[in-house]
Design a protein around this motif. Structure first.
Motif, PDB file in Angstrom:
ATOM      1  N   TYR A  62      -1.640   9.458  -1.991  1.00  0.00           N
ATOM      2  CA  TYR A  62      -1.084   9.043  -3.282  1.00  0.00           C
ATOM      3  C   TYR A  62      -1.943   7.937  -3.891  1.00  0.00           C
ATOM      4  O   TYR A  62      -2.303   7.975  -5.067  1.00  0.00           O
ATOM      5  CB  TYR A  62       0.353   8.569  -3.073  1.00  0.00           C
ATOM      6  N   LYS A  63      -2.296   6.968  -3.050  1.00  0.00           N
ATOM      7  CA  LYS A  63      -3.113   5.849  -3.520  1.00  0.00           C
ATOM      8  C   LYS A  63      -4.460   6.353  -4.020  1.00  0.00           C
ATOM      9  O   LYS A  63      -4.929   5.963  -5.085  1.00  0.00           O
ATOM     10  CB  LYS A  63      -3.302   4.868  -2.343  1.00  0.00           C
ATOM     11  N   ILE A  66      -4.110   7.861  -7.439  1.00  0.00           N
ATOM     12  CA  ILE A  66      -3.952   6.866  -8.512  1.00  0.00           C
ATOM     13  C   ILE A  66      -5.312   6.319  -8.925  1.00  0.00           C
ATOM     14  O   ILE A  66      -5.642   6.230 -10.106  1.00  0.00           O
ATOM     15  CB  ILE A  66      -3.054   5.701  -8.034  1.00  0.00           C
ATOM     16  N   ARG A  69      -7.596   9.341 -10.612  1.00  0.00           N
ATOM     17  CA  ARG A  69      -7.020  10.376 -11.454  1.00  0.00           C
ATOM     18  C   ARG A  69      -7.741  10.570 -12.792  1.00  0.00           C
ATOM     19  O   ARG A  69      -7.520  11.567 -13.471  1.00  0.00           O
ATOM     20  CB  ARG A  69      -5.524  10.139 -11.687  1.00  0.00           C
ATOM     21  N   GLN A 196       3.599  12.758 -11.640  1.00  0.00           N
ATOM     22  CA  GLN A 196       3.162  11.869 -12.720  1.00  0.00           C
ATOM     23  C   GLN A 196       1.670  11.578 -12.636  1.00  0.00           C
ATOM     24  O   GLN A 196       0.983  11.585 -13.653  1.00  0.00           O
ATOM     25  CB  GLN A 196       3.919  10.543 -12.667  1.00  0.00           C
ATOM     26  N   VAL A 197       1.175  11.311 -11.434  1.00  0.00           N
ATOM     27  CA  VAL A 197      -0.249  10.998 -11.376  1.00  0.00           C
ATOM     28  C   VAL A 197      -1.099  12.247 -11.591  1.00  0.00           C
ATOM     29  O   VAL A 197      -2.240  12.150 -12.027  1.00  0.00           O
ATOM     30  CB  VAL A 197      -0.662  10.259 -10.080  1.00  0.00           C
ATOM     31  N   GLY A 200       0.507  13.203 -15.738  1.00  0.00           N
ATOM     32  CA  GLY A 200       0.867  12.182 -16.706  1.00  0.00           C
ATOM     33  C   GLY A 200       2.369  12.065 -16.883  1.00  0.00           C
ATOM     34  O   GLY A 200       3.133  12.414 -15.990  1.00  0.00           O
ATOM     35  N   ILE A 201       2.769  11.572 -18.065  1.00  0.00           N
ATOM     36  CA  ILE A 201       4.199  11.378 -18.293  1.00  0.00           C
ATOM     37  C   ILE A 201       4.672  12.289 -19.422  1.00  0.00           C
ATOM     38  O   ILE A 201       3.895  13.042 -19.979  1.00  0.00           O
ATOM     39  CB  ILE A 201       4.527   9.909 -18.614  1.00  0.00           C
ATOM     40  N   LYS A 202       5.926  12.212 -19.729  1.00  0.00           N
ATOM     41  CA  LYS A 202       6.578  12.981 -20.786  1.00  0.00           C
ATOM     42  C   LYS A 202       6.649  14.482 -20.491  1.00  0.00           C
ATOM     43  O   LYS A 202       7.008  14.867 -19.385  1.00  0.00           O
ATOM     44  CB  LYS A 202       5.918  12.719 -22.125  1.00  0.00           C
ATOM     45  N   LEU A 280      13.733  11.240 -16.931  1.00  0.00           N
ATOM     46  CA  LEU A 280      13.202   9.996 -16.371  1.00  0.00           C
ATOM     47  C   LEU A 280      11.716   9.870 -16.667  1.00  0.00           C
ATOM     48  O   LEU A 280      11.147   8.792 -16.649  1.00  0.00           O
ATOM     49  CB  LEU A 280      13.401   9.966 -14.852  1.00  0.00           C
ATOM     50  N   LEU A 281      11.076  11.016 -16.941  1.00  0.00           N
ATOM     51  CA  LEU A 281       9.643  11.025 -17.212  1.00  0.00           C
ATOM     52  C   LEU A 281       9.331  10.652 -18.656  1.00  0.00           C
ATOM     53  O   LEU A 281       8.179  10.624 -19.056  1.00  0.00           O
ATOM     54  CB  LEU A 281       9.064  12.426 -16.925  1.00  0.00           C
ATOM     55  N   GLY A 282      10.371  10.420 -19.456  1.00  0.00           N
ATOM     56  CA  GLY A 282      10.126   9.999 -20.830  1.00  0.00           C
ATOM     57  C   GLY A 282      10.117  11.123 -21.836  1.00  0.00           C
ATOM     58  O   GLY A 282       9.450  11.035 -22.863  1.00  0.00           O
ATOM     59  N   THR A 619      10.643   7.918  -5.073  1.00  0.00           N
ATOM     60  CA  THR A 619      10.613   7.686  -6.508  1.00  0.00           C
ATOM     61  C   THR A 619      10.914   6.229  -6.811  1.00  0.00           C
ATOM     62  O   THR A 619      10.359   5.640  -7.724  1.00  0.00           O
ATOM     63  CB  THR A 619      11.662   8.574  -7.204  1.00  0.00           C
ATOM     64  N   PRO A 622       7.404   4.120  -5.230  1.00  0.00           N
ATOM     65  CA  PRO A 622       6.330   5.034  -4.823  1.00  0.00           C
ATOM     66  C   PRO A 622       5.145   4.326  -4.179  1.00  0.00           C
ATOM     67  O   PRO A 622       4.511   4.871  -3.282  1.00  0.00           O
ATOM     68  CB  PRO A 622       5.913   5.705  -6.127  1.00  0.00           C
TER      69      PRO A 622
ATOM     70  N   GLU B  76      11.409   5.919 -24.148  1.00  0.00           N
ATOM     71  CA  GLU B  76      12.425   5.606 -23.141  1.00  0.00           C
ATOM     72  C   GLU B  76      12.006   6.252 -21.836  1.00  0.00           C
ATOM     73  O   GLU B  76      11.864   7.484 -21.763  1.00  0.00           O
ATOM     74  CB  GLU B  76      13.785   6.157 -23.573  1.00  0.00           C
ATOM     75  N   ILE B  77      11.797   5.462 -20.822  1.00  0.00           N
ATOM     76  CA  ILE B  77      11.205   6.005 -19.596  1.00  0.00           C
ATOM     77  C   ILE B  77      11.562   5.150 -18.386  1.00  0.00           C
ATOM     78  O   ILE B  77      11.929   3.981 -18.518  1.00  0.00           O
ATOM     79  CB  ILE B  77       9.660   6.107 -19.787  1.00  0.00           C
ATOM     80  N   ASP B  78      11.474   5.773 -17.223  1.00  0.00           N
ATOM     81  CA  ASP B  78      11.728   5.131 -15.942  1.00  0.00           C
ATOM     82  C   ASP B  78      10.685   4.037 -15.672  1.00  0.00           C
ATOM     83  O   ASP B  78       9.556   4.120 -16.131  1.00  0.00           O
ATOM     84  CB  ASP B  78      11.668   6.234 -14.873  1.00  0.00           C
ATOM     85  N   VAL B  84       2.438   4.470 -14.509  1.00  0.00           N
ATOM     86  CA  VAL B  84       1.519   5.612 -14.595  1.00  0.00           C
ATOM     87  C   VAL B  84       1.110   5.816 -16.052  1.00  0.00           C
ATOM     88  O   VAL B  84      -0.050   6.091 -16.364  1.00  0.00           O
ATOM     89  CB  VAL B  84       2.187   6.888 -14.037  1.00  0.00           C
ATOM     90  N   ASP B  88      -2.882   5.628 -17.737  1.00  0.00           N
ATOM     91  CA  ASP B  88      -3.702   6.580 -18.489  1.00  0.00           C
ATOM     92  C   ASP B  88      -3.628   6.355 -20.003  1.00  0.00           C
ATOM     93  O   ASP B  88      -4.147   7.145 -20.778  1.00  0.00           O
ATOM     94  CB  ASP B  88      -3.350   8.037 -18.112  1.00  0.00           C
TER      95      ASP B  88
END
Lengths: 659, 327
Positions: A62-63, A66, A69, A196-197, A200-202, A280-282, A619, A622, B76-78, B84, B88
């Motif tokens: 995982y490290k 990060i 990535r 996520q890594v 990404g997010i969303k 939770l990921l936005g 989670t 992490p 709005e996010i965790d 993360v 990025d």
């Protein structure tokens, strides 16, 4: 048709089989005595040389991810383009939904439902879609809908071919089954941070998470459907000179259609089960409203958004029922047959009209006068339930913990680990044979090899946590099956009851667990029994559904034969329909098992502890605890596979066939 | 066969509809009351799931949009996903980090990878501690300090089916920092550590305890909106010592004192300074006192305003505070 049913009737047990079973029983008894002695003398500790160091390795991986990535080729050439593609799919979907505006979306839902499933399905789909806007924020709902559509699409594109492949190759089935079990049972919280890594997010990671979770039923039910195609039909196809391809597309797939459609239905339901976690990921969708409601303890707000999610799922479900409901729709049968072309034309015109009206009125927002306040009545209802029942429920909860869960947990933890490994292997041997014995033994052995985690004033064996979880899981499974089997049998014999039950099943399966988390804690108190309750709510629906499906799939001929020989309705059910539906019912119980294990993580959110909590910490923290989380998640998967294989073996050995 | 035909016709319908509506206008401006006109790349601010975090982001959004003319998008996010996102660049900044829970993130992203930068303190400080309802202390004043819990009879008041003969200590969301297990063990208290698993479960346990007037001992913190709804009393734990701080850093399991005060801080994606230097400078200078944050939060939690409305109202009345962030 009659040849088919005779073939699938249970074989009579030969004397040899009976003798063999007796021999096995005496071996088992002897083994039990030996194990009991071992249990008393052996030390409880798992030796440290057994530790596979999976935790450290996962944490290091995982490290590494990060740090690299943005630079490593696998990211720049694979994950980034894939992420962009997912985002692109989502954006396309959003353009279409925004263009359709709410009247267009509602009309489209109705049109698709009507043309694929009949009038009733069409009305249901449109009404449910309209209901989404009435109870929840329409624009947020469209984000959820878009993510769901893209995820379901990807799950089908991947799942159906995989299902076909597993139906044709036993070896592929064995390998893929392990992967599917892992996908279904590995708690999302374990791969939440890694996803996520990587993505990404969303939106893109949300789609990935949803696909992982929703894929298994697509594969499983395609496989189940194809494998249950009567041999006779295949032979007929062959005798008419069909090649493999024609055989698949003209015979097998059409015959397996009902199972595949049920697969689609389950894909949708599973996908919707992830909405809240994904936010939770936005993603900023309806799931976020549920989370916010939870944070502020506004159960009504959370439930209203949850209801919006449920209605969205129901709408999609009605659009995807296909001929299933068409056939049974009395309304459809009573109507004069409209030529297909005309009906399609009408559907298209209706959608176009709705879009034009929506555009003309510039209907970007759902009209306020159509919205309904459901939050306040739900709040009062929940308060009433809590105030009326909490003393009784708390007493039940205390009983469950003190007299059932705790003693089982203590027993399992008291037994030396090696004794449990050997004992379960023996159960495997008695149930099926050496191969199963080795498999389940290996599962438990690996759990023992997962090491320890810090806890309290020392370190706790993951094995002990696994035994804690196992005790809760066993209790939850028994409760679920006891509730689900009778309901499934009734609904398999009564169309009316099935229709009545269906919305409740949809709600139980799709309503995010987060919505009922607060009432469950209020009624049962933080702890293991609250966890068991959460698991049961979630595990009952698929068991009812598959039991019912199994009952319905039984060919008419043997049932009619039984009736003509003077069997009463009850006799016919007990002696003909149930035995013939056994395979589906076992699949249902099997799914219950998987559901319970998949909900272990939600149980951890109400205080069940055990492996679910360890997995959740991946989670929660992490950067420190991902490794632990992975180990906890693996332990859950291993427990699931072990329980799954053993229960499946019981299914086959009852038939008297030993391999 | 039939379905594919249907689909074809439906798609044709959509195509026709799109032609018909090609002249339809798009309106994209989110015209809330008193919103400022903006242009350019949006600054993306994270709002984590508690009021304080949402309030900071909304205030920053208001000040940036109205004074720099740059649009701000609130995500709005965790909490963990926020790091993360900053790594990025899909999130530009977050304005309220509780240091106790994110030491490892700070080490990885700020110190090692340097993809996230520290923007300095936000202003308010926070404190985690042990709490009991006031009615418990009213009846048993000894329970105002940890010494009281050494008495097994008193500890037993907190017993549940989960804790058996011991008293139950309830911890909420495991993502929050916790030394409670160590404190219990090292101070030799007859308590059992039970993880409720989520903040929602913790809050519900509080409600249930107050509804039935049953004792509850839990880990809780200031500031939290619940503190103004129920009367909780902080249990006095041994003073924070150097030995405790060292023990926390080395994770030797010897932690045996109170929680240290958390100084909330801000952080940004390393790319923000090049993306928008003015916004970066503003966010670095942005500071709120505890009272100011509470004032805006009260409008949200108490009066039912949205964070945006509350931030606008507050900003209109406190020009002197935020004009210092612009210079």
């Amino acid at each position: 048709m009659s040849a088919v049913s005779v073939e699938s009737l249970p074989e009579l047990e030969s004397a040899e089989v009976v003798a063999q079973r007796r021999r096995k029983r005496s071996i088992a008894l002897g083994a039990f005595v030996v194990l009991a002695t071992l249990a008393l003398v052996m030390s409880h500790e798992v030796p440290s040389w057994l530790d596979l160091n999976i935790q450290t390795k996962a944490q290091q991986a995982y490290k590494w991810t990060i740090i690299h990535r943005q630079s490593a080729p696998i990211f720049t050439h694979f994950f980034q383009p894939l992420t962009d593609f997912l985002q692109w799919l989502y954006d396309m979907g959003m353009h279409v939904l925004e263009f359709l505006r709410w009247p267009g979306v509602v009309a489209m839902a109705g049109a698709i439902g009507w043309r694929t499933g009949g009038v009733r399905a069409g009305i249901g789909a449109a009404a449910a879609m309209l209901g989404v806007g009435m109870v929840a924020d329409w624009n947020l709902a469209m984000i959820t809908l878009d993510i769901m559509l893209v995820s379901v699409l990807i799950a089908l594109v991947l799942g159906i071919p995989l299902g076909i492949w597993t139906a044709r190759s036993d070896r592929a089935e064995r390998v893929i089954r392990v992967l599917l079990d892992t996908a279904q049972v590995m708690p999302i919280f374990v791969y939440f941070s890694p996803v996520q890594v990587f993505f990404g997010i969303k939106v893109p990671p949300a789609i990935i998470v949803t696909v992982i979770y929703a894929l298994p039923p697509a594969v499983r039910l395609t496989n189940h459907g194809l494998r249950n195609v009567p041999v006779v039909l295949n032979e007929v196809g062959e005798s008419f000179g069909a090649n493999a391809r024609q055989q698949l597309f003209k015979v097998q797939l059409p015959v397996a259609r009902r199972a595949i459609l049920l697969g689609l239905n389950q894909v949708i339901m599973m996908a919707f089960g992830v909405v809240v976690l994904a936010s939770l990921l936005g993603t900023g969708d309806l799931g976020q409203v549920v989370l916010n409601g939870l944070q502020k303890q506004k159960v009504g707000d959370a439930a209203a958004a949850g209801l919006g999610i449920v209605l969205l799922a129901i709408s999609l479900d009605r659009m995807s029922t296909g001929e299933r409901s068409h056939k049974f729709s009395r309304l459809g049968a009573a109507m004069p047959a409209v030529p297909r072309r005309v009906a399609n034309g009408v559907a298209v015109v209706a959608v176009v009209l709705a879009v034009v009206v929506g555009q003309a009125l510039n209907a970007t927002a759902f009209p306020a006068w159509l919205t309904v306040d459901v939050a306040s009545p739900i709040d009062s209802f929940v308060t009433w339930v809590q105030d009326t029942f909490r003393h009784q429920t708390q007493a039940t909860s205390d009983f469950l913990v003190t007299y059932i869960i705790e003693p089982i947990e203590n027993l399992l933890q008291w037994l030396p680990w090696f004794v449990v490994v050997v004992a379960v292997s023996f159960i495997g041997f008695v149930s099926k044979g050496w191969r199963l014995a080795t498999g389940v033994g290996l599962c438990l052995f690996l759990i023992a090899a997962l090491g320890t985690i810090p806890g309290g004033d020392g370190r706790v064996l993951l094995w002990d946590l696994a035994m804690a979880t196992l005790s809760q899981v066993l209790v939850a499974i028994v409760l679920s099956v006891v509730i689900a089997l009778p309901l499934g049998m009734i609904s398999g014999r009564s169309d009316r009851f099935e229709r009545f039950l269906r919305p409740f099943l949809d709600i139980a399966q799709v309503l995010p667990a987060f919505v009922y988390l607060i009432p469950v804690v209020f009624l049962f108190g933080v702890g293991r029994s609250a966890g068991v309750v959460a698991c049961v709510i979630y595990a009952v629906p698929p068991c009812i559904r598959l039991t019912s499906l199994g009952m319905r799939e039984v060919p008419h001929a043997p049932r009619e034969a039984a009736t003509s020989f003077g069997a009463t309705g009850q006799q016919e059910m007990r002696m003909v329909q149930l035995p013939l539906a056994r395979k589906s019912i076992l699949l249902g119980i099997n799914q219950t098992l998987m559901m319970v294990l998949a909900t272990v993580i939600i149980a951890a959110l109400v205080g069940a502890g055990g492996l679910g909590l360890v997995a959740y910490e991946a989670t929660a923290k992490p950067n420190i605890k991902l490794g632990q989380g992975v180990a906890g998640g693996l332990a859950i998967v291993l427990l699931a596979i072990m329980l799954d294989r053993v229960t499946q073996a019981w299914g086959t050995s009852k038939q008297g066939g030993n391999q | 066969m039939r379905t594919s035909g249907t689909k074809r016709v439906l798609f044709a319908g959509v195509a026709i509809a799109s032609l018909l509506a090609a002249c339809g206008s798009d309106d994209t401006s989110g015209g809330g009351s008193g919103a400022c006109t903006t242009k350019g790349d949006a600054i993306k601010l994270a709002a984590n799931p508690w009021t304080g975090s949402a309030v900071n982001a909304a205030v920053a959004k208001r000040v940036i949009e109205c004074n720099l003319g740059t649009p701000v998008e609130i995500v709005e996010i965790d909490e963990n996903a926020t790091w993360v996102g900053m790594d990025d660049g899909s999130i530009d900044a977050v304005l309220e980090i509780w240091p106790s829970g994110h030491a490892a993130d700070k080490a990885t992203y700020i110190e090692e990878k340097k993809s996230v930068v520290d923007l300095g303190l936000l202003g308010p400080s926070a404190k985690i501690g042990w709490y009991v309802p006031k009615f418990v202390v009213d009846e048993h004043p000894e329970l105002a300090t940890f010494e009281g819990f050494k008495d097994p009879e008193l500890a037993k008041l907190f017993a549940t089916a989960e804790s058996g003969d011991l008293g139950q200590f309830t911890m909420g969301d495991p993502s929050y920092v916790t030394y409670d297990e160590q404190i219990i063990a090292n101070l030799e208290l007859p308590l059992k550590y039970v993880v409720a698993g989520s903040e929602a479960a913790l809050l519900t346990s509080i409600d249930k305890a107050f509804a039935d007037k049953t004792p509850i001992l839990l880990q809780f913190w200031q500031p939290h909106w619940k503190q103004s709804k129920v009367e909780l009393v902080e249990v006095k734990l041994p003073e924070v010592t150097q030995a405790c701080t060292d023990s926390a850093a080395s994770a030797d399991g010897g932690y045996a004192c109170d929680y240290p005060v958390d100084e909330l801080y801000k952080a940004a994606s390393a790319g923000l300074e090049t993306k928008n230097a003015a916004a970066f400078a503003l966010l670095s200078k942005l500071q709120l006192t505890t009272d100011q944050q509470n004032e805006v939060a009260a409008m949200v939690d108490g009066e039912g305003k949205t964070a945006d409305e509350a931030a606008a109202a507050w900003a209109d009345a406190n020009k002197d505070v935020w004009s210092a962030w612009l210079g």
